[in-house]
Design a protein around this motif. Structure first.
Motif, PDB file in Angstrom:
ATOM      1  N   GLY A   1     -17.228 -76.971   0.082  1.00  0.00           N
ATOM      2  CA  GLY A   1     -16.999 -76.563   1.457  1.00  0.00           C
ATOM      3  C   GLY A   1     -16.544 -75.134   1.641  1.00  0.00           C
ATOM      4  O   GLY A   1     -16.560 -74.625   2.766  1.00  0.00           O
ATOM      5  N   ASP A   2     -16.127 -74.440   0.579  1.00  0.00           N
ATOM      6  CA  ASP A   2     -15.629 -73.080   0.734  1.00  0.00           C
ATOM      7  C   ASP A   2     -16.714 -72.026   0.525  1.00  0.00           C
ATOM      8  O   ASP A   2     -16.421 -70.837   0.468  1.00  0.00           O
ATOM      9  CB  ASP A   2     -14.476 -72.825  -0.241  1.00  0.00           C
ATOM     10  N   GLU A   3     -17.991 -72.441   0.424  1.00  0.00           N
ATOM     11  CA  GLU A   3     -19.078 -71.486   0.202  1.00  0.00           C
ATOM     12  C   GLU A   3     -19.768 -71.150   1.530  1.00  0.00           C
ATOM     13  O   GLU A   3     -19.868 -71.976   2.425  1.00  0.00           O
ATOM     14  CB  GLU A   3     -20.099 -72.052  -0.789  1.00  0.00           C
ATOM     15  N   ARG A   4     -20.259 -69.909   1.616  1.00  0.00           N
ATOM     16  CA  ARG A   4     -20.987 -69.439   2.802  1.00  0.00           C
ATOM     17  C   ARG A   4     -22.472 -69.742   2.612  1.00  0.00           C
ATOM     18  O   ARG A   4     -23.086 -69.307   1.633  1.00  0.00           O
ATOM     19  CB  ARG A   4     -20.763 -67.944   3.005  1.00  0.00           C
TER      20      ARG A   4
ATOM     21  N   ASN B   1     -22.458 -80.360   6.951  1.00  0.00           N
ATOM     22  CA  ASN B   1     -21.091 -80.614   7.393  1.00  0.00           C
ATOM     23  C   ASN B   1     -20.137 -79.592   6.788  1.00  0.00           C
ATOM     24  O   ASN B   1     -19.079 -79.940   6.263  1.00  0.00           O
ATOM     25  CB  ASN B   1     -20.667 -82.038   7.006  1.00  0.00           C
ATOM     26  N   HIS B   2     -20.506 -78.331   6.874  1.00  0.00           N
ATOM     27  CA  HIS B   2     -19.700 -77.250   6.324  1.00  0.00           C
ATOM     28  C   HIS B   2     -19.248 -76.337   7.463  1.00  0.00           C
ATOM     29  O   HIS B   2     -19.960 -76.165   8.456  1.00  0.00           O
ATOM     30  CB  HIS B   2     -20.494 -76.434   5.299  1.00  0.00           C
ATOM     31  N   GLU B   3     -18.094 -75.739   7.289  1.00  0.00           N
ATOM     32  CA  GLU B   3     -17.586 -74.837   8.323  1.00  0.00           C
ATOM     33  C   GLU B   3     -18.283 -73.489   8.287  1.00  0.00           C
ATOM     34  O   GLU B   3     -18.477 -72.861   9.328  1.00  0.00           O
ATOM     35  CB  GLU B   3     -16.070 -74.634   8.149  1.00  0.00           C
ATOM     36  N   HIS B   4     -18.664 -73.050   7.088  1.00  0.00           N
ATOM     37  CA  HIS B   4     -19.183 -71.689   6.947  1.00  0.00           C
ATOM     38  C   HIS B   4     -20.704 -71.713   6.782  1.00  0.00           C
ATOM     39  O   HIS B   4     -21.238 -71.490   5.697  1.00  0.00           O
ATOM     40  CB  HIS B   4     -18.533 -70.998   5.748  1.00  0.00           C
ATOM     41  N   VAL B   5     -21.408 -72.009   7.868  1.00  0.00           N
ATOM     42  CA  VAL B   5     -22.866 -72.077   7.865  1.00  0.00           C
ATOM     43  C   VAL B   5     -23.420 -71.190   8.972  1.00  0.00           C
ATOM     44  O   VAL B   5     -22.931 -71.202  10.103  1.00  0.00           O
ATOM     45  CB  VAL B   5     -23.360 -73.527   8.087  1.00  0.00           C
ATOM     46  N   VAL B   6     -24.440 -70.393   8.635  1.00  0.00           N
ATOM     47  CA  VAL B   6     -25.180 -69.616   9.632  1.00  0.00           C
ATOM     48  C   VAL B   6     -26.621 -70.120   9.605  1.00  0.00           C
ATOM     49  O   VAL B   6     -27.278 -70.070   8.564  1.00  0.00           O
ATOM     50  CB  VAL B   6     -25.143 -68.100   9.337  1.00  0.00           C
ATOM     51  N   ARG B   7     -27.106 -70.612  10.751  1.00  0.00           N
ATOM     52  CA  ARG B   7     -28.452 -71.173  10.823  1.00  0.00           C
ATOM     53  C   ARG B   7     -29.399 -70.175  11.477  1.00  0.00           C
ATOM     54  O   ARG B   7     -29.119 -69.654  12.557  1.00  0.00           O
ATOM     55  CB  ARG B   7     -28.452 -72.480  11.618  1.00  0.00           C
TER      56      ARG B   7
ATOM     57  N   VAL C   1     -32.561 -71.151   6.639  1.00  0.00           N
ATOM     58  CA  VAL C   1     -33.746 -70.572   7.274  1.00  0.00           C
ATOM     59  C   VAL C   1     -34.753 -71.704   7.484  1.00  0.00           C
ATOM     60  O   VAL C   1     -35.160 -72.360   6.522  1.00  0.00           O
ATOM     61  CB  VAL C   1     -34.374 -69.463   6.397  1.00  0.00           C
ATOM     62  N   GLU C   2     -35.150 -71.931   8.737  1.00  0.00           N
ATOM     63  CA  GLU C   2     -36.071 -73.029   9.045  1.00  0.00           C
ATOM     64  C   GLU C   2     -37.035 -72.635  10.151  1.00  0.00           C
ATOM     65  O   GLU C   2     -36.727 -71.777  10.983  1.00  0.00           O
ATOM     66  CB  GLU C   2     -35.304 -74.273   9.485  1.00  0.00           C
TER      67      GLU C   2
ATOM     68  N   MET D   1     -26.517 -60.817   4.495  1.00  0.00           N
ATOM     69  CA  MET D   1     -25.430 -61.425   5.252  1.00  0.00           C
ATOM     70  C   MET D   1     -24.371 -62.063   4.349  1.00  0.00           C
ATOM     71  O   MET D   1     -23.639 -62.950   4.763  1.00  0.00           O
ATOM     72  CB  MET D   1     -26.000 -62.469   6.225  1.00  0.00           C
ATOM     73  N   ARG D   2     -24.326 -61.646   3.120  1.00  0.00           N
ATOM     74  CA  ARG D   2     -23.350 -62.086   2.131  1.00  0.00           C
ATOM     75  C   ARG D   2     -23.302 -63.615   1.970  1.00  0.00           C
ATOM     76  O   ARG D   2     -22.254 -64.247   2.059  1.00  0.00           O
ATOM     77  CB  ARG D   2     -21.957 -61.554   2.516  1.00  0.00           C
ATOM     78  N   PRO D   3     -24.473 -64.206   1.715  1.00  0.00           N
ATOM     79  CA  PRO D   3     -24.474 -65.653   1.493  1.00  0.00           C
ATOM     80  C   PRO D   3     -24.053 -65.996   0.068  1.00  0.00           C
ATOM     81  O   PRO D   3     -24.310 -65.241  -0.869  1.00  0.00           O
ATOM     82  CB  PRO D   3     -25.934 -66.038   1.724  1.00  0.00           C
ATOM     83  N   ASP D   4     -23.412 -67.152  -0.107  1.00  0.00           N
ATOM     84  CA  ASP D   4     -23.253 -67.702  -1.448  1.00  0.00           C
ATOM     85  C   ASP D   4     -24.523 -68.439  -1.850  1.00  0.00           C
ATOM     86  O   ASP D   4     -24.945 -68.382  -3.002  1.00  0.00           O
ATOM     87  CB  ASP D   4     -22.053 -68.662  -1.495  1.00  0.00           C
ATOM     88  N   ARG D   5     -25.108 -69.128  -0.871  1.00  0.00           N
ATOM     89  CA  ARG D   5     -26.371 -69.831  -1.118  1.00  0.00           C
ATOM     90  C   ARG D   5     -27.282 -69.645   0.086  1.00  0.00           C
ATOM     91  O   ARG D   5     -26.825 -69.558   1.221  1.00  0.00           O
ATOM     92  CB  ARG D   5     -26.149 -71.325  -1.339  1.00  0.00           C
ATOM     93  N   VAL D   6     -28.590 -69.640  -0.202  1.00  0.00           N
ATOM     94  CA  VAL D   6     -29.612 -69.597   0.844  1.00  0.00           C
ATOM     95  C   VAL D   6     -30.406 -70.902   0.756  1.00  0.00           C
ATOM     96  O   VAL D   6     -30.855 -71.283  -0.327  1.00  0.00           O
ATOM     97  CB  VAL D   6     -30.552 -68.388   0.684  1.00  0.00           C
TER      98      VAL D   6
END
Length: 416
Positions: free
Chosen positions: A247-250, A263-269, A254-255, A295-300
């Motif tokens: 849960g602590d990862e950004r 169900n994560h707090e740090h999500v950009v869609r 992309v869809e 955008m400094r993602p931990d995962r894409v």
């Protein structure tokens, strides 16, 4: 229109007779006439219909239905009148004949093949639905109602369109002249509640041992591709795997149509955008993947790789965004590798085949193949590790493999 005769519309109270009543030409015309009558009442009374809630609309339609039956002296019983009122309400505030299908959580797909034939998929099996449209224009009106909130259009000059319903369900519509048998609508339903690991175990889609293995790999930031054909459950399984991300990862998603529910707090869609009427200002998946990397993602997470974004997705997996995930349309893990190579060629990759496979071997660490079997059941067919490159071939090693004859997912680790 002449009022339908008692033999045409009288019902004995059973569902089959109500179904025949709803599918008859007389009923379709009756519903169309009552719909026009309601619109006339709303306009003549200058009613603020747009501000009414669902209960007010339902009460208004019911009252007008009773009045209309008396005025027109229609030989319909109470159940038929209630059916007519309910269907007409769907015409006023929903998607007409298919609204009840959209509301049914047990239906996965809705397929409109012209005005007279509608199929649904329930539990992996197709069957014809007891609904129909009045004519081609009726279907097109429903399509336009779907498109209106998102500013899209469909007509002879632009006869194909992708859209989504308010709940996120994917919609594809095709109209004449390219649709020869009348306007067509294909809806892939969006579940109101995402399937959980317990659901998939109960359905037999995957075993608990396999899920524990996948959970460990995802938490350890394994770059993963979910492989499968149309309707195999790729997005559903990708959504499940994404729940195992700490849960602590950004996370950047992309869809083409936003379906993933993390169900994560740090999500950009991020969602693609089609071109406007002038064919300009499109935002492609490749544009979004490239921007996501800034955008400094931990995962894409890419909903599905289907075009030139493949190169940028592989680059993301190779440049510090470990644990990134996507899906790809293919019938096997070997086909998935071939499709990656094909898409890269379309994207302008002009290096050698061996160099590209070396890039894939470095970027992709695990492939999960899902499939829909003949009976409609969805199953995990294999979990495969990418071990590297040997000569000009990728070395793929199955960790779990589905035995079709025995109907079980085998843990191959126990055999080593």
């Amino acid at each position: 229109m002449n009022a339908p005769s008692p033999s045409d519309v009288s019902a004995t109270g059973n569902d089959s007779q109500i179904t025949r009543f709803r599918l008859s030409d007389q009923y379709q015309q009756l519903k169309n006439n009552f719909h026009r009558y309601l619109i006339q009442q709303i306009e003549e009374r200058n009613l603020e219909f747009d501000r009414w809630d669902a209960q007010q609309i339902e009460r208004f339609v019911g009252e007008q239905m009773r009045r209309y039956v008396v005025e027109q002296r229609l030989p319909v019983n109470q159940r038929e009148a209630e059916t007519l009122a309910r269907d007409t309400k769907d015409e006023l505030m929903g998607f007409g004949p298919i609204q009840s299908l959209v509301d049914d959580d047990g239906i996965n797909d809705i397929l409109v093949n012209g005005p007279n034939v509608v199929f649904i998929e329930r539990a992996g099996r197709l069957s014809q639905a007891p609904v129909r449209f009045l004519n081609n224009q009726h279907v097109i009106r429903v399509i336009q109602r779907i498109l209106a909130p998102i500013g899209r259009r469909i007509d002879e000059s632009n006869p194909m369109v992708d859209a989504r319903l308010p709940d996120g369900s994917r919609v594809n519509a095709v109209v004449p002249p390219i649709a020869l048998d009348g306007p067509s609508i294909s809806i892939r339903k969006f579940r109101k509640s995402a399937l959980t690991a317990e659901d998939l175990i109960r359905f037999g889609t995957v075993t608990e041992a396999c899920l524990e293995y996948l959970k460990m790999r995802i938490r350890n930031r394994t770059n993963t591709i979910v492989v499968g054909g149309t309707g195999s459950g790729k997005t559903t399984f990708l959504n499940l795997l994404s729940q195992y991300i700490p849960g602590d990862e950004r996370i950047l998603t992309v869809e083409d149509a936003a379906e993933l529910r993390l169900n994560h707090e740090h999500v950009v869609r991020l969602e693609t955008r089609p071109p406007n009427l002038e064919g300009e200002n499109a935002v492609t998946a490749r544009d979004l993947v490239r921007n996501a990397l800034r955008m400094r993602p931990d995962r894409v997470i890419v909903g599905e790789v289907r075009g030139d974004e493949v190169l940028d997705m592989l680059q993301a997996m190779n440049t510090g965004h470990d644990g990134s995930m996507t899906t790809i349309h293919a019938n096997s893990t070997h086909d998935a590798i071939a499709r990656l190579e094909l898409l890269a060629g379309f994207a302008g990759y002009n290096g050698s085949e061996q160099a590209f496979k070396a890039q894939v071997a470095s970027a992709v660490q695990m492939l999960v193949q899902v499939s829909r079997l003949k009976g409609g059941e969805r199953r995990v067919m294999s979990v495969t590790n990418v071990r590297g490159l040997q000569g000009n071939s990728l070395v793929l090693e199955d960790v779990f493999h589905y035995d079709v004859e025995r109907g079980v997912l085998i843990d191959l680790r126990a055999q080593k």
